[in-house]
Design a protein around this motif. Sequence first.
Motif, PDB file in Angstrom:
ATOM      1  N   ILE A 165       0.871  -1.176   0.000  1.00 36.83           N
ATOM      2  CA  ILE A 165       0.000   0.000   0.000  1.00 36.83           C
ATOM      3  C   ILE A 165       0.906   1.224   0.000  1.00 36.83           C
ATOM      4  CG2 ILE A 165      -1.821   1.210   1.248  1.00 36.83           C
ATOM      5  CD1 ILE A 165      -2.657  -1.415   2.428  1.00 36.83           C
TER       6      ILE A 165
ATOM      7  N   ARG B 177       0.356   4.692   0.292  1.00 38.80           N
ATOM      8  CA  ARG B 177       0.061   5.635   1.377  1.00 38.80           C
ATOM      9  C   ARG B 177       0.521   7.074   1.140  1.00 38.80           C
ATOM     10  NH1 ARG B 177       2.327   4.567   6.349  1.00 38.80           N
ATOM     11  NH2 ARG B 177       0.735   5.909   7.221  1.00 38.80           N
TER      12      ARG B 177
ATOM     13  N   GLU C 119      -6.167  -7.503   5.295  1.00 36.39           N
ATOM     14  CA  GLU C 119      -6.708  -6.633   4.260  1.00 36.39           C
ATOM     15  C   GLU C 119      -6.232  -5.195   4.399  1.00 36.39           C
ATOM     16  OE1 GLU C 119     -10.629  -6.515   2.133  1.00 36.39           O
ATOM     17  OE2 GLU C 119     -11.117  -7.338   4.108  1.00 36.39           O
ATOM     18  N   TYR C 120      -5.672  -4.872   5.561  1.00 32.85           N
ATOM     19  CA  TYR C 120      -5.262  -3.489   5.783  1.00 32.85           C
ATOM     20  C   TYR C 120      -4.020  -3.436   6.654  1.00 32.85           C
ATOM     21  CZ  TYR C 120      -7.470  -4.216  10.299  1.00 32.85           C
ATOM     22  OH  TYR C 120      -7.801  -4.711  11.523  1.00 32.85           O
ATOM     23  N   TYR C 121      -3.398  -2.264   6.662  1.00 34.71           N
ATOM     24  CA  TYR C 121      -2.250  -2.014   7.524  1.00 34.71           C
ATOM     25  C   TYR C 121      -2.673  -0.968   8.542  1.00 34.71           C
ATOM     26  CZ  TYR C 121       2.322  -0.632   9.159  1.00 34.71           C
ATOM     27  OH  TYR C 121       3.394  -0.364   9.963  1.00 34.71           O
ATOM     28  N   LYS C 122      -2.311  -1.185   9.808  1.00 36.48           N
ATOM     29  CA  LYS C 122      -2.661  -0.194  10.824  1.00 36.48           C
ATOM     30  C   LYS C 122      -1.410   0.574  11.253  1.00 36.48           C
ATOM     31  CE  LYS C 122      -5.504   0.753  14.686  1.00 36.48           C
ATOM     32  NZ  LYS C 122      -6.670   0.477  15.421  1.00 36.48           N
TER      33      LYS C 122
ATOM     34  N   GLU D 102     -11.287   6.199   6.545  1.00 34.54           N
ATOM     35  CA  GLU D 102     -10.807   5.119   7.432  1.00 34.54           C
ATOM     36  C   GLU D 102      -9.356   5.334   7.858  1.00 34.54           C
ATOM     37  OE1 GLU D 102     -11.611   4.680   4.272  1.00 34.54           O
ATOM     38  OE2 GLU D 102      -9.975   3.635   3.215  1.00 34.54           O
ATOM     39  N   CYS D 103      -8.581   6.055   7.037  1.00 30.10           N
ATOM     40  CA  CYS D 103      -7.190   6.340   7.391  1.00 30.10           C
ATOM     41  C   CYS D 103      -7.155   7.395   8.492  1.00 30.10           C
ATOM     42  CB  CYS D 103      -6.414   6.870   6.196  1.00 30.10           C
ATOM     43  SG  CYS D 103      -6.586   5.880   4.708  1.00 30.10           S
TER      44      CYS D 103
ATOM     45  N   LYS E  62      -6.457   2.950   9.521  1.00 23.78           N
ATOM     46  CA  LYS E  62      -6.388   1.709   8.758  1.00 23.78           C
ATOM     47  C   LYS E  62      -6.171   2.032   7.285  1.00 23.78           C
ATOM     48  CE  LYS E  62      -9.251  -1.529  11.351  1.00 23.78           C
ATOM     49  NZ  LYS E  62     -10.564  -2.203  11.320  1.00 23.78           N
ATOM     50  N   PHE E  63      -5.257   1.300   6.657  1.00 23.99           N
ATOM     51  CA  PHE E  63      -4.949   1.519   5.242  1.00 23.99           C
ATOM     52  C   PHE E  63      -5.204   0.270   4.423  1.00 23.99           C
ATOM     53  CE2 PHE E  63      -3.122   5.711   5.066  1.00 23.99           C
ATOM     54  CZ  PHE E  63      -2.957   5.971   6.404  1.00 23.99           C
ATOM     55  N   TYR E  64      -6.162   0.377   3.530  1.00 20.64           N
ATOM     56  CA  TYR E  64      -6.483  -0.711   2.604  1.00 20.64           C
ATOM     57  C   TYR E  64      -5.930  -0.349   1.233  1.00 20.64           C
ATOM     58  CZ  TYR E  64     -10.163  -1.747   6.048  1.00 20.64           C
ATOM     59  OH  TYR E  64     -10.856  -2.007   7.192  1.00 20.64           O
TER      60      TYR E  64
ATOM     61  N   SER F  35      -7.701   2.450   0.097  1.00 19.01           N
ATOM     62  CA  SER F  35      -7.335   3.779   0.606  1.00 19.01           C
ATOM     63  C   SER F  35      -6.421   4.477  -0.410  1.00 19.01           C
ATOM     64  CB  SER F  35      -6.626   3.674   1.963  1.00 19.01           C
ATOM     65  OG  SER F  35      -7.303   2.781   2.820  1.00 19.01           O
TER      66      SER F  35
END
Length: 316
Positions: free
Chosen positions: A162, A164, A195-198, A213-214, A219-221, A224
């Motif tokens: 991701i 970002r 499914e995502y990175y926190k 959501e970020c 949370k990064f999908y 995102s």
Amino acid sequence: RAIVRELGRIKEQHEKDLQLISGAIPPQETDPTDFKRRFLKKIRKLGEGNFGMVELCLYDPKGDQTGELVAVKSLKTENESSNLRREISTIRNLYHENIVKYKGICNDEGGTNIKLIMEYLPAGSLKEYLPRNKSSIDQKRLLLYAVQICQGMEYLGSQNYIHRDLAARNILVENESLVKIGDFGLTKSIKDDKEYYKVTEEQDSPVYWYAPECLINRKFYKASDVWSFGVTLYEIMTYCDRENSPPQVFLQTIGRSHGQMTMARLVEALEKGWRMPRPDSCPELVYTQMRRCWSHAPENRADFKSLMKEFEFLLT
Ligand code: ADP
Ligand code: MG
């Protein structure tokens, strides 16, 4: 066993000697990704962001100005060096037409101050390139850039990364018909089962490019990145006009003087459904694609494959 090991070592040394004699491998040039600090000559600064600084250098080991031009990224403060190391370990795994190419690293004497060596893209980022070349770039060209960014992002996602920090300032221009994604400083790898990175640290986040959501849950999908792509597309369609930059547009809407509350205002506006308006020169059909990137729920957003198809359709 010691004898076997010793024999192996002797054989290895013998092979190296043979290669040296036959000239198959020139001495000390065995690793083309190992750039020596003493041969790296600074020409000028190319740009800087929150953490990094990028300089144009000539790598000239022969010392006769015949070397190659490279872009060299280092950190503004040395204590961030683990971030650059992470960026290096990401970018060296990526091989795609629309992703800036890794060339190697340069370690200084102590090995504390590492540098990232990349290919040099002479036209800089879209943020510099578009305003300067507005008169010669038509809307079809802009959509071509959009397709290429989607292609690079589709590949990045397929490798479970991701980005970002997708934004016009991080899209580099090779020439008038080729752009590449750069700046993997905030890129995270997501595990196959996630499914995502926190994120845990969040200062200096590019908040005006971030999905709800970020901002709310950190949370990064992959979706995102799609939101940020929509903001990048907005920048592209305005030719990166400063008066219409995403922070400008948002601050004009909610007002400037909220200090610490600005972030809360941003979240509130997005949650209420506020989105950046269609730029004057942007066709309805392209704005429709932006809006597909800005669905509130990540699962309702377009993905890069379908965006690519839409742009290709608009281009034919
Ligand atoms: P940061 O992490 O500090 O944002 P970037 O990698 O985004 O650093 O680089 C900062 C700026 O330097 C970019 O916005 C761009 O203008 C310029 N730049 C970066 N990489 C290159 C390159 N390979 N070729 C030409 N210019 C570059
Ligand atoms: Mg950057």
